[in-house]
Design a protein around this motif. Structure first.
Motif, PDB file in Angstrom:
ATOM      1  N   ALA A 135       0.877  -1.167   0.000  1.00 56.45           N
ATOM      2  CA  ALA A 135       0.000   0.000   0.000  1.00 56.45           C
ATOM      3  C   ALA A 135       0.913   1.216   0.000  1.00 56.45           C
ATOM      4  CB  ALA A 135      -0.902  -0.006   1.227  1.00 56.45           C
ATOM      5  N   ALA A 186       1.557   5.545  -0.661  1.00 55.49           N
ATOM      6  CA  ALA A 186       0.997   6.902  -0.753  1.00 55.49           C
ATOM      7  C   ALA A 186       1.150   7.439  -2.177  1.00 55.49           C
ATOM      8  CB  ALA A 186       1.712   7.826   0.235  1.00 55.49           C
ATOM      9  N   GLU A 187       0.216   8.314  -2.559  1.00 56.86           N
ATOM     10  CA  GLU A 187       0.216   8.870  -3.925  1.00 56.86           C
ATOM     11  C   GLU A 187       1.544   9.504  -4.304  1.00 56.86           C
ATOM     12  OE1 GLU A 187      -3.483  11.326  -4.942  1.00 56.86           O
ATOM     13  OE2 GLU A 187      -3.700  10.823  -2.810  1.00 56.86           O
ATOM     14  N   ASP A 188       2.166  10.194  -3.318  1.00 54.08           N
ATOM     15  CA  ASP A 188       3.379  10.947  -3.634  1.00 54.08           C
ATOM     16  C   ASP A 188       4.655  10.173  -3.271  1.00 54.08           C
ATOM     17  OD1 ASP A 188       3.037  10.974  -0.938  1.00 54.08           O
ATOM     18  OD2 ASP A 188       3.351  13.130  -0.675  1.00 54.08           O
ATOM     19  N   GLU A 189       4.513   8.861  -3.121  1.00 55.41           N
ATOM     20  CA  GLU A 189       5.682   8.037  -2.777  1.00 55.41           C
ATOM     21  C   GLU A 189       6.765   8.144  -3.854  1.00 55.41           C
ATOM     22  OE1 GLU A 189       7.964   6.750  -0.875  1.00 55.41           O
ATOM     23  OE2 GLU A 189       6.454   5.580   0.195  1.00 55.41           O
ATOM     24  N   THR A 241      -1.378  -4.174  -5.256  1.00 55.86           N
ATOM     25  CA  THR A 241      -0.910  -2.807  -5.039  1.00 55.86           C
ATOM     26  C   THR A 241      -2.114  -1.891  -4.855  1.00 55.86           C
ATOM     27  OG1 THR A 241       1.000  -3.233  -6.448  1.00 55.86           O
ATOM     28  CG2 THR A 241       0.482  -0.931  -5.989  1.00 55.86           C
ATOM     29  N   THR A 242      -2.109  -1.132  -3.735  1.00 56.95           N
ATOM     30  CA  THR A 242      -3.207  -0.189  -3.505  1.00 56.95           C
ATOM     31  C   THR A 242      -2.644   1.136  -3.007  1.00 56.95           C
ATOM     32  OG1 THR A 242      -3.607  -0.490  -1.142  1.00 56.95           O
ATOM     33  CG2 THR A 242      -4.543  -2.143  -2.599  1.00 56.95           C
ATOM     34  N   ARG A 243      -3.503   2.147  -2.958  1.00 63.68           N
ATOM     35  CA  ARG A 243      -3.132   3.447  -2.417  1.00 63.68           C
ATOM     36  C   ARG A 243      -3.213   3.390  -0.892  1.00 63.68           C
ATOM     37  NH1 ARG A 243      -5.807   8.533  -1.610  1.00 63.68           N
ATOM     38  NH2 ARG A 243      -7.809   7.613  -2.100  1.00 63.68           N
ATOM     39  N   SER A 244      -2.277   4.074  -0.246  1.00 63.76           N
ATOM     40  CA  SER A 244      -2.279   4.152   1.209  1.00 63.76           C
ATOM     41  C   SER A 244      -2.563   5.579   1.630  1.00 63.76           C
ATOM     42  CB  SER A 244      -0.908   3.709   1.730  1.00 63.76           C
ATOM     43  OG  SER A 244      -0.550   4.446   2.867  1.00 63.76           O
ATOM     44  N   THR A 245      -3.195   5.749   2.797  1.00 64.95           N
ATOM     45  CA  THR A 245      -3.429   7.094   3.322  1.00 64.95           C
ATOM     46  C   THR A 245      -2.397   7.457   4.369  1.00 64.95           C
ATOM     47  OG1 THR A 245      -4.991   6.122   4.861  1.00 64.95           O
ATOM     48  CG2 THR A 245      -5.899   7.107   2.856  1.00 64.95           C
TER      49      THR A 245
END
Ligand code: ADP
Ligand code: MG
Length: 325
Positions: free
Chosen positions: A94, A96-99, A127-131
């Protein structure tokens, strides 16, 4: 409303999993380092491990490839703890968008190196987005060659408690890191654990070895798991501890007790076994001949009590629990 911190990590697992049933294909289910399952006429070991940013690793502390390598090693160590050979990994993240993509790429390079050193392969994942930060989940499928495996259950009264390698080094490495103390070799070991796969397979083929697990939460707590699963007690004898030279020096310099790192430091990923005392010395010698690695006797199992004693004194709360610190 009860919080999970009241139950502790192991109480929580027991509570949540009480409704799950086993079936005829499950040889050993929840409660060991990995499950043992029958697929056709073969036995396999299956395990999963989660690695969460700021719980298991901190960005900036570890080289990114070491974050990936350690995640893979820790998961494969649970297969080694059964006497299995890791074969397939299913890897989920998971993010983050800005990883930073290069950061992730380095993590995956570390995973690839770890996996290749055991002739295992990554076969998929998710694979997913993390907050909040990075999460890595590693699931491993291992082969139990010749259907040989060892459970935590099996230690008998009178058995010796033995472990591979030297303990406490990783815990001391973490201490050095957190307190800004010098200790390059300790820190290196903290970031680069080794899964004892060949050693575990060999130990599982030796009839005098009655039980096995890997040490991820400190000798004190994990000896308690081996004893508890086997329905016996265990006495740990600290005078038998063989301290690594770098651990000894580090503790001398900072007025610390090396025994505390052995008992309570985590993430050693050495193997812990129960052995018939009659074959104990023979096993220790044969193991050293084969692997150039020590097997050290650090205690004795007993039916005189339940739980862990250290030098004869009852102890509780040794080692790591995710909800109790
Ligand atoms: P280890 O430290 O060797 O990785 P754990 O202490 O994490 O083992 O887990 C102990 C046992 O509980 C294992 O059999 C594991 O598969 C099982 N387990 C842990 N968490 C869960 C969960 N959330 N649901 C089901 N089983 C779980
Ligand atoms: Mg384990």
């Amino acid at each position: 409303m009860a919080g999970v911190d009241e139950l502790g990590e192991f109480g929580l697992i027991a509570r949540l999993t009480r409704r799950f049933k086993k079936n005829a294909h499950v040889v050993a289910g929840i409660g060991d380092d990995a499950a043992v399952v029958r697929v056709g006429d073969r036995l396999m070991a299956v395990t999963a491990d989660l690695f969460i940013e700021d719980v298991h690793f901190r960005r900036g502390d570890a080289p990114p490839d070491a974050i990936g390598g350690k995640a893979a090693m820790a998961a494969m160590s649970d297969i080694a703890a059964m006497g299995g050979a890791p074969r397939f990994l299913v890897l989920s993240i998971a993010v983050a968008e800005d990883e930073d993509v290069e950061f992730l790429d380095e993590i995956y390079r570390g995973i690839a190196e770890a996996v290749e050193s055991y002739e295992a392969v990554v076969i998929g994942g998710d694979t997913t987005r993390s907050t909040s930060g990075l999460t890595i989940d590693v699931m491993v499928i291992g082969e139990l060659v010749g259907a040989r495996y060892l459970l935590r259950r099996g230690a008998r009264p009178g058995d010796w408690l033995l472990h591979t390698g030297r303990l406490g080094v990783s815990g001391a490495g973490l201490n050095a890191l957190l307190h800004g103390r010098a200790g390059a070799s300790l820190i290196h070991r903290h970031f680069h654990p080794v899964a004892r796969v060949a050693e575990g397979m060999w130990l599982a083929s030796q009839p005098p070895v009655h039980a096995m697990m890997d040490i991820s939460d400190g000798l004190g707590q994990d000896a308690g798991h081996l004893a508890g699963s086997s329905g016996v007690g265990v006495n740990i004898e600290t005078e038998r501890f063989l301290h690594a030279t770098n651990l000894k020096h580090f503790c001398e310099q900072h007025a610390l007790d090396p025994n505390m790192f052995v008992l309570m430091g985590g993430e050693d990923y050495e193997l812990l076994i129960a052995v018939d005392p009659e074959y104990g010395d023979g096993l220790i010698n044969a193991f050293f001949q084969g692997f150039r690695l020590e097997l050290t006797r650090v205690g004795t199992f007993t039916d005189a009590w339940q739980g862990v004693r250290v030098d004869g004194a009852p102890v509780t709360g040794l080692g790591f629990d995710h909800f109790r610190e």
